[in-house]
Design a protein around this motif. Structure first.
Motif, PDB file in Angstrom:
ATOM      1  N   ALA A 234       0.829  -1.209   0.000  1.00 50.84           N
ATOM      2  CA  ALA A 234       0.000   0.000   0.000  1.00 50.84           C
ATOM      3  C   ALA A 234       0.864   1.259   0.000  1.00 50.84           C
ATOM      4  O   ALA A 234       0.551   2.249  -0.687  1.00 50.84           O
ATOM      5  CB  ALA A 234      -0.930  -0.006   1.211  1.00 50.84           C
ATOM      6  N   LEU A 235       1.948   1.243   0.759  1.00 54.13           N
ATOM      7  CA  LEU A 235       2.853   2.392   0.793  1.00 54.13           C
ATOM      8  C   LEU A 235       3.482   2.637  -0.575  1.00 54.13           C
ATOM      9  O   LEU A 235       3.602   3.785  -1.024  1.00 54.13           O
ATOM     10  CB  LEU A 235       3.943   2.162   1.838  1.00 54.13           C
ATOM     11  N   MET A 236       3.879   1.575  -1.243  1.00 56.41           N
ATOM     12  CA  MET A 236       4.465   1.700  -2.584  1.00 56.41           C
ATOM     13  C   MET A 236       3.457   2.270  -3.579  1.00 56.41           C
ATOM     14  O   MET A 236       3.791   3.117  -4.409  1.00 56.41           O
ATOM     15  CB  MET A 236       4.971   0.341  -3.057  1.00 56.41           C
ATOM     16  N   LEU A 237       2.235   1.808  -3.482  1.00 57.10           N
ATOM     17  CA  LEU A 237       1.188   2.304  -4.379  1.00 57.10           C
ATOM     18  C   LEU A 237       0.818   3.752  -4.067  1.00 57.10           C
ATOM     19  O   LEU A 237       0.533   4.543  -4.976  1.00 57.10           O
ATOM     20  CB  LEU A 237      -0.056   1.416  -4.273  1.00 57.10           C
ATOM     21  N   ALA A 238       0.829   4.103  -2.782  1.00 59.54           N
ATOM     22  CA  ALA A 238       0.429   5.447  -2.372  1.00 59.54           C
ATOM     23  C   ALA A 238       1.339   6.514  -2.948  1.00 59.54           C
ATOM     24  O   ALA A 238       0.881   7.603  -3.334  1.00 59.54           O
ATOM     25  CB  ALA A 238       0.406   5.550  -0.850  1.00 59.54           C
ATOM     26  N   ILE A 239       2.627   6.224  -3.015  1.00 55.09           N
ATOM     27  CA  ILE A 239       3.574   7.219  -3.498  1.00 55.09           C
ATOM     28  C   ILE A 239       3.379   7.494  -4.989  1.00 55.09           C
ATOM     29  O   ILE A 239       3.770   8.547  -5.505  1.00 55.09           O
ATOM     30  CB  ILE A 239       5.023   6.764  -3.201  1.00 55.09           C
ATOM     31  N   LYS A 245      -4.804  13.040  -2.316  1.00 55.72           N
ATOM     32  CA  LYS A 245      -6.135  12.457  -2.410  1.00 55.72           C
ATOM     33  C   LYS A 245      -6.848  12.404  -1.053  1.00 55.72           C
ATOM     34  O   LYS A 245      -7.963  11.883  -0.971  1.00 55.72           O
ATOM     35  CB  LYS A 245      -6.044  11.031  -2.980  1.00 55.72           C
ATOM     36  N   GLY A 246      -6.198  12.908   0.010  1.00 56.24           N
ATOM     37  CA  GLY A 246      -6.791  12.815   1.344  1.00 56.24           C
ATOM     38  C   GLY A 246      -6.543  11.453   1.959  1.00 56.24           C
ATOM     39  O   GLY A 246      -5.920  10.578   1.358  1.00 56.24           O
ATOM     40  N   PRO A 247      -7.051  11.235   3.177  1.00 56.93           N
ATOM     41  CA  PRO A 247      -6.802   9.967   3.871  1.00 56.93           C
ATOM     42  C   PRO A 247      -7.406   8.761   3.151  1.00 56.93           C
ATOM     43  O   PRO A 247      -8.531   8.812   2.657  1.00 56.93           O
ATOM     44  CB  PRO A 247      -7.482  10.168   5.235  1.00 56.93           C
ATOM     45  N   ILE A 248      -6.631   7.680   3.105  1.00 58.66           N
ATOM     46  CA  ILE A 248      -7.069   6.406   2.523  1.00 58.66           C
ATOM     47  C   ILE A 248      -6.789   5.326   3.556  1.00 58.66           C
ATOM     48  O   ILE A 248      -5.637   5.144   3.974  1.00 58.66           O
ATOM     49  CB  ILE A 248      -6.293   6.087   1.227  1.00 58.66           C
ATOM     50  N   GLN A 249      -7.827   4.612   3.981  1.00 57.65           N
ATOM     51  CA  GLN A 249      -7.577   3.604   5.014  1.00 57.65           C
ATOM     52  C   GLN A 249      -7.148   2.269   4.400  1.00 57.65           C
ATOM     53  O   GLN A 249      -7.576   1.892   3.309  1.00 57.65           O
ATOM     54  CB  GLN A 249      -8.781   3.434   5.931  1.00 57.65           C
ATOM     55  N   ILE A 250      -6.265   1.622   5.149  1.00 58.64           N
ATOM     56  CA  ILE A 250      -5.683   0.347   4.729  1.00 58.64           C
ATOM     57  C   ILE A 250      -5.990  -0.685   5.810  1.00 58.64           C
ATOM     58  O   ILE A 250      -5.486  -0.601   6.934  1.00 58.64           O
ATOM     59  CB  ILE A 250      -4.164   0.465   4.520  1.00 58.64           C
ATOM     60  N   TRP A 301      -5.350  -1.396  -4.481  1.00 59.19           N
ATOM     61  CA  TRP A 301      -4.839  -2.211  -3.374  1.00 59.19           C
ATOM     62  C   TRP A 301      -5.935  -3.050  -2.744  1.00 59.19           C
ATOM     63  O   TRP A 301      -7.073  -2.601  -2.579  1.00 59.19           O
ATOM     64  CB  TRP A 301      -4.245  -1.323  -2.277  1.00 59.19           C
ATOM     65  N   GLN A 302      -5.589  -4.260  -2.386  1.00 64.60           N
ATOM     66  CA  GLN A 302      -6.412  -5.071  -1.501  1.00 64.60           C
ATOM     67  C   GLN A 302      -5.510  -6.102  -0.823  1.00 64.60           C
ATOM     68  O   GLN A 302      -4.474  -6.488  -1.373  1.00 64.60           O
ATOM     69  CB  GLN A 302      -7.558  -5.758  -2.242  1.00 64.60           C
ATOM     70  N   PRO A 303      -5.841  -6.504   0.404  1.00 58.88           N
ATOM     71  CA  PRO A 303      -4.972  -7.423   1.139  1.00 58.88           C
ATOM     72  C   PRO A 303      -4.886  -8.784   0.474  1.00 58.88           C
ATOM     73  O   PRO A 303      -5.871  -9.280  -0.078  1.00 58.88           O
ATOM     74  CB  PRO A 303      -5.634  -7.504   2.517  1.00 58.88           C
ATOM     75  N   LYS A 304      -3.707  -9.395   0.546  1.00 61.35           N
ATOM     76  CA  LYS A 304      -3.482 -10.688  -0.088  1.00 61.35           C
ATOM     77  C   LYS A 304      -3.138 -11.800   0.906  1.00 61.35           C
ATOM     78  O   LYS A 304      -3.412 -12.966   0.640  1.00 61.35           O
ATOM     79  CB  LYS A 304      -2.353 -10.567  -1.123  1.00 61.35           C
ATOM     80  N   VAL A 305      -2.527 -11.442   2.024  1.00 61.63           N
ATOM     81  CA  VAL A 305      -2.063 -12.444   2.988  1.00 61.63           C
ATOM     82  C   VAL A 305      -3.156 -12.710   4.015  1.00 61.63           C
ATOM     83  O   VAL A 305      -3.603 -11.798   4.715  1.00 61.63           O
ATOM     84  CB  VAL A 305      -0.775 -11.984   3.695  1.00 61.63           C
ATOM     85  N   SER A 306      -3.597 -13.966   4.104  1.00 57.88           N
ATOM     86  CA  SER A 306      -4.640 -14.324   5.068  1.00 57.88           C
ATOM     87  C   SER A 306      -4.109 -14.203   6.489  1.00 57.88           C
ATOM     88  O   SER A 306      -2.897 -14.238   6.725  1.00 57.88           O
ATOM     89  CB  SER A 306      -5.122 -15.757   4.830  1.00 57.88           C
ATOM     90  N   LEU A 307      -5.027 -14.088   7.443  1.00 59.36           N
ATOM     91  CA  LEU A 307      -4.622 -13.985   8.847  1.00 59.36           C
ATOM     92  C   LEU A 307      -3.849 -15.222   9.286  1.00 59.36           C
ATOM     93  O   LEU A 307      -2.825 -15.122   9.965  1.00 59.36           O
ATOM     94  CB  LEU A 307      -5.851 -13.767   9.729  1.00 59.36           C
ATOM     95  N   GLU A 308      -4.331 -16.392   8.898  1.00 53.34           N
ATOM     96  CA  GLU A 308      -3.664 -17.639   9.285  1.00 53.34           C
ATOM     97  C   GLU A 308      -2.237 -17.705   8.749  1.00 53.34           C
ATOM     98  O   GLU A 308      -1.304 -18.077   9.473  1.00 53.34           O
ATOM     99  CB  GLU A 308      -4.475 -18.842   8.799  1.00 53.34           C
TER     100      GLU A 308
END
Length: 328
Positions: A234-239, A245-250, A301-308
């Motif tokens: 997300a940090l890489m994409l944000a730059i 664009k204002g706040p973007i939650q991750i 962006w969307q998360p890829k790594v599961s919690l487990e």
């Protein structure tokens, strides 16, 4: 320049940037970070510690001016943060330290004509009355107001968002603001004094039965947990895509209770662990999870790594780390 670059998120970001050919400098006072986290698998530094590592206190404006020289991009991750006991026992210090760090970094970066900056905010800045409702819908960016964070830390992160946005909107600096939910992964602080919920739970499981496996509260409070590797992405994409664009939650849209988290950690440990609860301890907010639509639309962006999977990786790192430090 990565402020807080020897910490949990910062060291992972440093490694990613180095792998992509960037010339990276790090500023860190090593309060929670460690130079150890900036070593490769062979124990060699991934940056030049003599030229590109600044062990400085960013509450001092002159230090901020020094680390901004010849910098085109800043990832501002540095802040004072720890578990909820530390935060609530040191509220004035936490707020003042973070307010000073943020203001100094923004002003020095602006004066140095840094091309772009990413500021990292925190989901704990959402209003306390909304977070205390475990059935509250997924949080959106606009849910931040009217402002009422529970802690001085939450206020300091919100004021950082506000000040960063002022620089962005006034044209003094191109800046992106990411509002992170609960980040976990290798290089988390495992200490009993300052660890947050996931590293604390993992430490207790590894050390059990030497250390009791105690959950604070009834364990029904929930969080949105996001793995550090996904945050770095997300940090890489944000730059590239998130400036001005204002706040973007991750974060994730999955609400995980602390009891559910504990059960997964127990399963990973392979131990017959007896779970205990301490109802006298602070539990923090009752629940929050993220509607990450804006992150998907603006950043892709969307998360890829599961919690487990993320917990398994973190557990394996923690075992190695604690053993190497004689803490098992």
């Amino acid at each position: 320049m990565i402020t807080g670059g020897a910490g949990h998120i910062g060291s992972a970001l440093t490694s990613r940037l180095i792998s992509e050919g960037a010339n990276v400098a790090v500023a860190d006072n090593l309060w929670r970070g460690s130079k150890e986290y900036l070593l490769d698998d062979r124990g060699k530094p991934i940056i030049d510690f003599e030229k590109n590592f600044f062990e400085v206190d960013l509450r001092d404006y002159e230090n901020c001016e020094k680390v901004m020289k010849e910098v085109d991009t800043v990832f501002h991750l540095a802040d004072v943060v720890a578990g909820i006991t530390y935060v609530f026992n040191n509220q004035a210090f936490v707020y003042r330290a973070n307010a000073m760090i943020n203001s100094n970094v923004f002003e020095s970066a602006s004066k140095a004509k840094v091309e772009r900056l990413v500021y990292v905010g925190a989901a704990c800045a959402y209003p306390h009355f909304k977070q205390n409702d475990p059935n509250h819908p997924l949080f959106k960016e606009e849910d931040m107001y009217p402002a009422q964070p529970e802690s001085a830390y939450g206020w300091s992160k919100l004021m950082g968002e506000y000040e960063c946005d002022l620089y962005s909107k006034s044209g003094q600096m191109d800046a992106a603001i990411l509002r992170l939910h609960n980040v976990y992964g290798p290089h988390s602080d495992l200490s009993p004094e300052r660890s947050q919920v996931i590293p604390a739970t993992i430490r207790k499981a590894i050390r059990y039965p030497k250390e009791k496996f105690v959950i604070w509260g009834d364990g029904n409070q929930n969080r949105s947990f996001v793995y550090v590797e996904d945050v770095v992405e997300a940090l890489m994409l944000a730059i590239e895509k998130g400036l001005n664009k204002g706040p973007i939650q991750i974060g994730t849209d999955k609400k995980t209770t602390i009891n559910e988290l504990a059960d997964i950690v127990i399963k990973i440990s392979g131990k017959n662990i007896v779970r205990e609860h301490d109802l006298s301890k602070p539990v923090g907010d009752m629940g929050r999870a993220a509607d990450a639509t804006l992150a998907k639309v603006l950043l892709g962006w969307q998360p890829k790594v599961s919690l487990e999977e993320g917990l398994t990786r973190t557990y394996e790192w923690a075992v190695s780390h604690l053993k190497s430090h004689g803490a098992v």
